[in-house]
Design a protein around this motif. Structure first.
Motif, PDB file in Angstrom:
ATOM      1  N   LYS A 128       0.827  -1.200   0.000  1.00 25.67           N
ATOM      2  CA  LYS A 128       0.000   0.000   0.000  1.00 25.67           C
ATOM      3  C   LYS A 128       0.869   1.260   0.000  1.00 25.67           C
ATOM      4  O   LYS A 128       1.953   1.296   0.583  1.00 25.67           O
ATOM      5  CB  LYS A 128      -0.945   0.010   1.194  1.00 25.67           C
ATOM      6  N   LYS A 129       0.368   2.269  -0.688  1.00 22.59           N
ATOM      7  CA  LYS A 129       1.080   3.543  -0.789  1.00 22.59           C
ATOM      8  C   LYS A 129       1.002   4.265   0.554  1.00 22.59           C
ATOM      9  O   LYS A 129      -0.060   4.266   1.197  1.00 22.59           O
ATOM     10  CB  LYS A 129       0.451   4.385  -1.893  1.00 22.59           C
ATOM     11  N   PRO A 130       2.092   4.883   0.977  1.00 24.42           N
ATOM     12  CA  PRO A 130       2.049   5.615   2.251  1.00 24.42           C
ATOM     13  C   PRO A 130       1.068   6.789   2.184  1.00 24.42           C
ATOM     14  O   PRO A 130       0.869   7.390   1.120  1.00 24.42           O
ATOM     15  CB  PRO A 130       3.492   6.096   2.430  1.00 24.42           C
ATOM     16  N   ASP A 131       0.464   7.107   3.319  1.00 24.92           N
ATOM     17  CA  ASP A 131      -0.553   8.157   3.371  1.00 24.92           C
ATOM     18  C   ASP A 131       0.021   9.562   3.157  1.00 24.92           C
ATOM     19  O   ASP A 131      -0.559  10.362   2.449  1.00 24.92           O
ATOM     20  CB  ASP A 131      -1.288   8.117   4.718  1.00 24.92           C
ATOM     21  N   HIS A 132       1.139   9.848   3.779  1.00 25.13           N
ATOM     22  CA  HIS A 132       1.683  11.207   3.763  1.00 25.13           C
ATOM     23  C   HIS A 132       3.041  11.212   3.067  1.00 25.13           C
ATOM     24  O   HIS A 132       4.074  11.002   3.692  1.00 25.13           O
ATOM     25  CB  HIS A 132       1.815  11.743   5.188  1.00 25.13           C
ATOM     26  N   MET A 133       3.033  11.478   1.758  1.00 20.48           N
ATOM     27  CA  MET A 133       4.275  11.504   0.988  1.00 20.48           C
ATOM     28  C   MET A 133       4.285  12.793   0.175  1.00 20.48           C
ATOM     29  O   MET A 133       3.913  12.804  -0.995  1.00 20.48           O
ATOM     30  CB  MET A 133       4.370  10.269   0.077  1.00 20.48           C
ATOM     31  N   HIS A 134       4.707  13.878   0.845  1.00 26.08           N
ATOM     32  CA  HIS A 134       4.672  15.177   0.193  1.00 26.08           C
ATOM     33  C   HIS A 134       6.053  15.790   0.001  1.00 26.08           C
ATOM     34  O   HIS A 134       6.217  16.633  -0.871  1.00 26.08           O
ATOM     35  CB  HIS A 134       3.783  16.145   0.981  1.00 26.08           C
TER      36      HIS A 134
END
Length: 149
Positions: free
Chosen positions: A71-77
């Motif tokens: 799953k893709k991480p939630d917070h990747m900014h």
């Protein structure tokens, strides 16, 4: 990296089997005590470093060859978000790998090293890599640069 004189990528892939062979020879020569020796990587032993290298092969095969991603991480900014995410993945893997014997790690490194190198040979050097070399400030990287990192 990039050979400006000839305007083409610097090839490094041919070195992978040599490096893998030397790594396997080194790891195979270690005593039990040496496997548990501390390293410059603060909290990681030699065994932890070897397990981390194994994870690189496995993650590379799963993502690049098989196109399988967790799953893709939630917070990747930001770049710092990426570093934190990768540090967490590394921590989880190394913790789980403590259950593996040095012999198994060596066997798996040998097998996955060959598989990963064979996969990398199938990639077009100038095509876009699956992941950019973010620490070099790139948002898109060619395969040759991804491989050379």
């Amino acid at each position: 990296m990039f050979n400006r004189l000839e305007n083409r990528p610097l090839e490094t892939l041919h070195l992978f089997p040599i490096l893998d062979k030397l790594l396997i020879e080194l790891l195979s020569s270690l005593t039990e005590e040496e496997w548990h020796s501390p390293t410059i990587a603060r909290h990681w032993s030699v065994k932890d470093i070897a397990a981390h290298l194994l994870d690189g092969n496995l993650r590379g095969l799963s993502g690049s060859r098989d196109r399988f991603f967790d799953k893709k991480p939630d917070h990747m900014h930001t770049y710092q978000d990426l570093v934190a995410y990768l540090n967490q993945l590394n921590h989880e893997w190394v913790k789980a790998a403590k259950r593996m014997s040095p012999e198994l790690i060596i066997d798996l490194l040998e097998k996955t090293g060959d598989l990963y190198t064979e996969h990398l040979k199938t990639l077009e050097p100038l095509a876009d890599a699956i992941f950019p070399v973010a620490w070099a400030g790139q948002t898109i990287s060619p395969n040759w640069f991804h491989i050379a990192r």
